[in-house]
Design a protein around this motif. Structure first.
Motif: not given
Length: 304
Positions: A57-69
């Protein structure tokens, strides 16, 4: 429950297991969870890969832009449920409301805050007045559940805001005049404030991005066709005076001067309400607390 929880995470390997397990122990266990790794360098991604392999039920994705929003928007893009809730990776999950008005576009409820191991319920005004929120910030990340389609419609989170992005989103959301279900029977979550929190341990360490977010809110006011625009501008001016006072109290005169310059450039040398603003600034500079309460009292009386 037709809900997804989105959690941005940057270098939280030591804390994430506790946070995720707290959700799985909670009354909403089993809802989809999207964790967005925000270019971590401490092994967070590797931990999440392992955790997700054991918890479907847990999925990981990646966001390279280091920014919480930006990370929250990345998670939002993958949500397939009608509702979405955003949570932080360094807190322990407790619960959220289980029933609300299905015609609402937004659900709002109070939270608690832990500072130096002391827990207090955060001041919460159950009123759709963006000017009050500008002064008080009652709509924090953990106090808002959004209809997914509506949050996307208003633009999601603003990556231009490096801090106070939930404050900016709450302001923009209220100015859009959504149908809100205010649930005030209890505080559902405790926000832990610590030196490594996104908001930082003090004001002097982050006053520049804070001022940038204030500028963004001013742009939001200008770009939104709302009858509250004049009151929102006054509230924003008063909040900036209070920030200036906090910086003076912390010995950051350069930051205070930048606040005053922003006020002069954005609202004029002596805008309506400036005398109250100066009083709030000096009161806060001397260590006074709760200046925003006086500002809200004046806003309610419509006599700023």
């Amino acid at each position: 429950m037709d809900l997804t929880i989105v959690i941005p995470s940057y270098n939280r390997k030591a804390l994430l297991r506790h946070t995720l397990n707290s959700i799985k122990r909670s009354p909403v266990a089993g809802v989809p969870i999207v964790v967005v790794d925000n270019a971590s360098t401490d092994g967070t991604a590797e931990f999440l890969e392992s955790y997700c392999s054991q918890n479907p039920d847990v999925k990981i994705v990646h966001e390279p832009q280091r920014n919480a929003a930006a990370a929250r928007n990345r998670g939002l893009s993958l949500v397939n449920t009608s509702w979405v809730y955003f949570f932080d990776s360094d807190d322990e999950f407790e619960d959220i409301p289980h029933e609300w008005d299905t015609d609402a576009q937004m659900v709002a409820f109070p939270t608690r805050q832990m500072v130096d191991n002391k827990v207090n319920r955060r001041a919460f005004y159950d009123m759709p007045d963006p000017a009050i929120h500008i002064l008080n910030g009652m709509l924090s990340t953990q106090s808002m559940i959004f209809r997914t389609s509506w949050l996307r419609e208003i633009g999601g989170w603003n990556p231009a805001c490096l801090v106070w992005d939930d404050w900016e989103l709450g302001t923009r959301a209220l100015m859009a005049k959504p149908r809100i279900d205010w649930i005030t029977c209890k505080a559902y979550h405790t926000i832990k404030v610590h030196p490594d929190s996104l908001t930082g341990p003090n004001f002097r360490s982050r006053y520049k991005p804070q001022l940038d977010t204030i500028r963004q809110v001013l742009d939001d006011i200008h770009n939104t066709d709302t009858p509250d625009a004049a009151r929102c501008r006054k509230a924003l001016m008063l909040r900036t005076y209070i920030l200036s006072g906090k910086l003076l109290h912390e010995g950051e005169r350069k930051g205070s001067a930048l606040c005053r310059t922003f006020i002069d450039d954005s609202f004029g040398a002596r805008p309506d309400g400036w005398i109250l603003g100066r009083i709030l600034e000096q009161y806060t500079a001397m260590g006074g607390r709760g200046a925003w309460r006086l500002a809200i009292w004046k806003m309610k009386r419509k006599s700023v």
